[in-house]
Design a protein around this motif. Structure first.
Motif, mmCIF file in Angstrom:
data_model
loop_
_atom_site.group_PDB
_atom_site.id
_atom_site.type_symbol
_atom_site.label_atom_id
_atom_site.label_comp_id
_atom_site.label_asym_id
_atom_site.label_seq_id
_atom_site.Cartn_x
_atom_site.Cartn_y
_atom_site.Cartn_z
ATOM 1 N N LYS A 181 12.586 21.559 9.442
ATOM 2 C CA LYS A 181 13.133 20.347 8.804
ATOM 3 C C LYS A 181 12.081 19.249 8.659
ATOM 4 N N PHE A 182 10.947 19.396 9.324
ATOM 5 C CA PHE A 182 9.894 18.383 9.257
ATOM 6 C C PHE A 182 9.272 18.362 7.849
ATOM 7 N N PRO A 183 8.687 17.223 7.467
ATOM 8 C CA PRO A 183 7.953 17.180 6.190
ATOM 9 C C PRO A 183 6.814 18.212 6.198
ATOM 10 N N LYS A 184 6.472 18.696 5.022
ATOM 11 C CA LYS A 184 5.446 19.742 4.893
ATOM 12 C C LYS A 184 4.151 19.366 5.616
ATOM 13 N N GLU A 185 3.718 18.114 5.464
ATOM 14 C CA GLU A 185 2.459 17.678 6.082
ATOM 15 C C GLU A 185 2.517 17.812 7.607
ATOM 16 N N VAL A 186 3.663 17.533 8.183
ATOM 17 C CA VAL A 186 3.841 17.635 9.637
ATOM 18 C C VAL A 186 3.903 19.106 10.047
ATOM 19 N N ARG A 187 4.601 19.923 9.270
ATOM 20 C CA ARG A 187 4.677 21.362 9.568
ATOM 21 C C ARG A 187 3.289 21.986 9.584
ATOM 22 N N ILE A 188 2.409 21.530 8.721
ATOM 23 C CA ILE A 188 1.041 22.054 8.684
ATOM 24 C C ILE A 188 0.324 21.730 9.993
ATOM 25 N N VAL A 189 0.457 20.501 10.472
ATOM 26 C CA VAL A 189 -0.176 20.085 11.739
ATOM 27 C C VAL A 189 0.391 20.901 12.903
ATOM 28 N N MET A 190 1.723 21.035 12.936
ATOM 29 C CA MET A 190 2.375 21.793 14.010
ATOM 30 C C MET A 190 1.956 23.263 13.967
#
Length: 121
Positions: free
Chosen positions: A17-26
């Motif tokens: 559910k996180f924004p794409k940019e955050v999913r990339i970091v995670m």
């Protein structure tokens, strides 16, 4: 050797559910962990069981703070315990209810790992 990820409870659904940019970091941080390292965005999470190897990935995006929590304590797996958007505006501390949830999920990971070892895998 790359360790597989094991998702506890809703952690996989929550991180999606996180924004794409955050999913990339995670995703990057989890990939580094799977290969035995620690990404720059990762730090130990305080307030959990001592020696539990519980770490958190923190990413700020668009005025919000997102956290992913996992443990490297168990030899053969990386257990992803929790993923959430921090709602509290009071300091940087993780809210108590989130810590309690992480502790419960850590216990679940511990039980799963013991069951895995018992099977003789």
């Amino acid at each position: 050797m790359e360790k597989p990820l094991e998702w506890i409870s809703s952690s996989n659904k929550d991180i999606r559910k996180f924004p794409k940019e955050v999913r990339i970091v995670m995703g990057y941080a989890l990939d580094v962990a799977q290969n035995g390292g620690k990404a720059d965005s990762v730090k130990p999470l305080k307030g959990i069981v001592t020696g539990s190897g519980v770490l958190e990935v923190v990413d700020d995006f668009d005025g919000d703070t997102y956290r992913g929590v996992y443990t490297v304590r168990f030899e053969e797996f990386i257990y992803v315990l929790h993923a959430f958007k921090k709602k509290s505006t009071k300091g940087i501390n993780t809210p108590k209810q989130e810590i309690d949830l992480i502790k419960a999920r850590y216990k679940e990971a511990e039980s799963r790992y013991k069951a895995y070892l018992k099977k003789g895998n």
